[in-house]
Motif scaffolding. Structure first.
Motif, short mmCIF file in Angstrom:
data_model
loop_
_atom_site.label_atom_id
_atom_site.label_comp_id
_atom_site.label_asym_id
_atom_site.label_seq_id
_atom_site.Cartn_x
_atom_site.Cartn_y
_atom_site.Cartn_z
N SER A 263 0.82 -1.20 0.00
CA SER A 263 0.00 0.00 0.00
C SER A 263 0.87 1.26 0.00
O SER A 263 0.54 2.26 -0.65
CB SER A 263 -0.93 -0.04 1.22
N VAL A 264 1.99 1.21 0.72
CA VAL A 264 2.93 2.34 0.74
C VAL A 264 3.47 2.63 -0.66
O VAL A 264 3.44 3.77 -1.14
CB VAL A 264 4.11 2.05 1.70
N GLU A 287 10.25 3.98 4.36
CA GLU A 287 10.13 3.61 5.78
C GLU A 287 9.34 4.68 6.55
O GLU A 287 8.57 4.36 7.46
CB GLU A 287 11.50 3.41 6.41
N ALA A 288 9.55 5.93 6.19
CA ALA A 288 8.83 7.00 6.89
C ALA A 288 7.33 6.86 6.66
O ALA A 288 6.53 7.02 7.58
CB ALA A 288 9.33 8.37 6.41
N GLN A 292 4.05 6.13 9.07
CA GLN A 292 2.79 6.90 9.03
C GLN A 292 1.58 5.97 9.00
O GLN A 292 0.54 6.28 9.56
CB GLN A 292 2.76 7.82 7.81
N PHE A 293 1.71 4.83 8.31
CA PHE A 293 0.62 3.87 8.25
C PHE A 293 0.31 3.34 9.65
O PHE A 293 -0.84 3.08 9.97
CB PHE A 293 0.95 2.70 7.31
N VAL B 215 -5.41 12.46 10.60
CA VAL B 215 -6.40 11.60 9.95
C VAL B 215 -6.21 10.22 10.55
O VAL B 215 -5.08 9.77 10.74
CB VAL B 215 -6.18 11.52 8.42
N PHE B 216 -7.31 9.58 10.86
CA PHE B 216 -7.27 8.23 11.41
C PHE B 216 -8.25 7.38 10.62
O PHE B 216 -9.31 7.86 10.22
CB PHE B 216 -7.65 8.27 12.90
#
Lengths: 299, 299
Positions: A263-264, A287-288, A292-293, B215-216
């Motif tokens: 997804s990233v 990786e950042a 966030q995910f 955002v969640f």
């Protein structure tokens, strides 16, 4: 560590309400290998014409992509033209010129034959036999498909689902293959057809992962400005398989992280036309966004 | 701990491809209060006719719902009739008989006036003033809306968005209000209109929570057999607000957990016609599904 990607390396003409691009570099193997290149050294099996830019080949090589299996043939490169509406989940194919891809018989270099993961990216399912016959027992075989094969080669496609380990499908394809409207039912039905893992991609809504005894969900990165959705699915597959290729095996935790990396990488692919976003992307940025995910879904 | 729900208590007639029910108990305040009842003792402000079953009132009371604000008036109870396609995301209103709800002027009992959270469930936005004027500075004011008010009372609705803390909207409503197709843009635009929290509900795809600086995302419980989607949104609001009412305040972590509880309660609501599923649901089952949500998304 070895992932072989059998698919298209192509030119795309993209039309969107906010801009167009003529004959930019695209193709399933291109997106998939670039996405996988942050985790492993993917190998491509494909074909291009003499008109394909050497600069792009050099770029792929510089990202660690092995091009021994990419044939350069007299003729023109595969060219796809597509159009997106303002709702970027809706895509329309305007034109498909197969060119040198028309009679592509994917030959696997000897050096690739012991590879651990083989990914058949939207190939004609009638060609799977010929391709897979050239490998020595790959650990994982993955496939994607397109609506064309669901409509025209349904029986062969169903047979091939019985022999692969991993199947990537978007929501429309999953519904067409299974006849189920409910996506949970569709995903489970696909697992019932053979693959031990089904990755059901839902565009802006992320993806669902179905295994024999679990369902896992991953969100899409919250993106306000989708520039060009082309290649998102192939980038998802590249992130997923690339990460798995660099990991010890498809244990449940690894599969989950692989899906998030999928997804990233898809989320980066749609931020620019064609492979533009991959030109400046590095592992640190990947990786950042992975981190966030975690913040996006942790509770 | 005090949550007041101002909304409808009603009869619903539901038609789906797999079954129909005539004049079963429904209504936004009914679903919302039942969902909230696993966390707090919600208070209802609403109106029913003399035809409303006493058995249901007794059930609500047994779940700890405070009915002092529910008027029983001469006449017939609000009756809504809806129809769902096989794709349960698509709903069609067949008939709306407002009956005693037509000239409902929500009067807030003195005992409710110091309540901490006020939820205005799809009220005519022109009535917000009258309702909110009866409270002494509630800590949180939340509202939902329906397409009818977006189409007919747009200016008033926009003004009311400027004075509430929390806004619940589904994807269609969010797009209609903001004019944004991209849901991330729509959610951010809604926050820009006033509410510090926007809960954007996406049916089978879960929900997105937008705050001033975050955002969640929360998934939907993977459900194969949606029996009756009616009340899912109100149950989401009930789970969300009920949990918040039982927690110290809307700190980021609490908001995230509240949204998951919202999704949990919505997932139960759709498993049976009407409020059927709530008849056998207890806090333990709610907590078990909350833990399943962790497994669904953890990586």
């Amino acid at each position: 560590m070895s992932l072989v990607i059998v698919g298209s390396v192509a030119f795309d003409t993209i039309r969107t309400p906010w801009g167009s691009r003529e004959r930019i570099v695209g193709g399933s193997a291109t997106y998939c290998s670039l996405a996988a290149s942050y985790f492993t050294r993917p190998r491509i099996v494909g074909v291009v014409g003499r008109d394909f830019p050497r600069k792009t080949l050099a770029l792929l090589k510089s990202r660690g992509v092995d091009l021994e299996g990419l044939k350069i043939k007299a003729g023109k490169t595969f060219h796809w033209e597509g159009k997106y509406e303002e709702d970027t989940n809706r895509r329309m194919t305007v034109r498909t010129e197969l060119n040198v891809f028309a009679d592509f018989r994917p030959e696997v270099p000897a050096r690739y034959r012991n590879s651990r993961i083989v990914y058949l990216a939207n190939l004609n399912p009638e060609h799977h036999d010929f391709v897979l016959g050239q490998f020595h027992k790959p650990g994982l075989v993955a496939m994607d498909t397109i609506r064309l094969w669901i409509d025209t080669k349904r029986e062969t496609l169903l047979r091939e689902l019985g022999r692969v380990d991993i199947f990537f499908a978007n929501d429309e394809e999953a519904r067409l293959i299974t006849g189920e409207i409910n996506l949970i039912s569709a995903g489970k039905a696909l697992v019932g057809l053979g693959p031990s893992l089904v990755l059901l991609k839902k565009g802006e809504h992320g993806a669902l992962v179905f295994g024999r005894d679990f369902v896992f969900g991953v969100l899409a990165h919250p993106c306000e400005h989708v520039i060009d959705p082309t290649g998102a699915g192939d980038s998802f597959a590249g992130g997923f398989l690339g990460y798995l290729d660099g990991s010890p095996g498809p244990a449940p935790g690894e599969v989950r992280r692989a899906a998030v990396y999928g997804s990233v990488l898809a989320s980066f692919a749609i931020e620019d036309f064609g492979i533009g976003r991959f030109l400046t992307l590095d592992r640190e940025l990947v990786e950042a966004r992975f981190r966030q995910f975690r913040k996006l879904t942790a509770f």
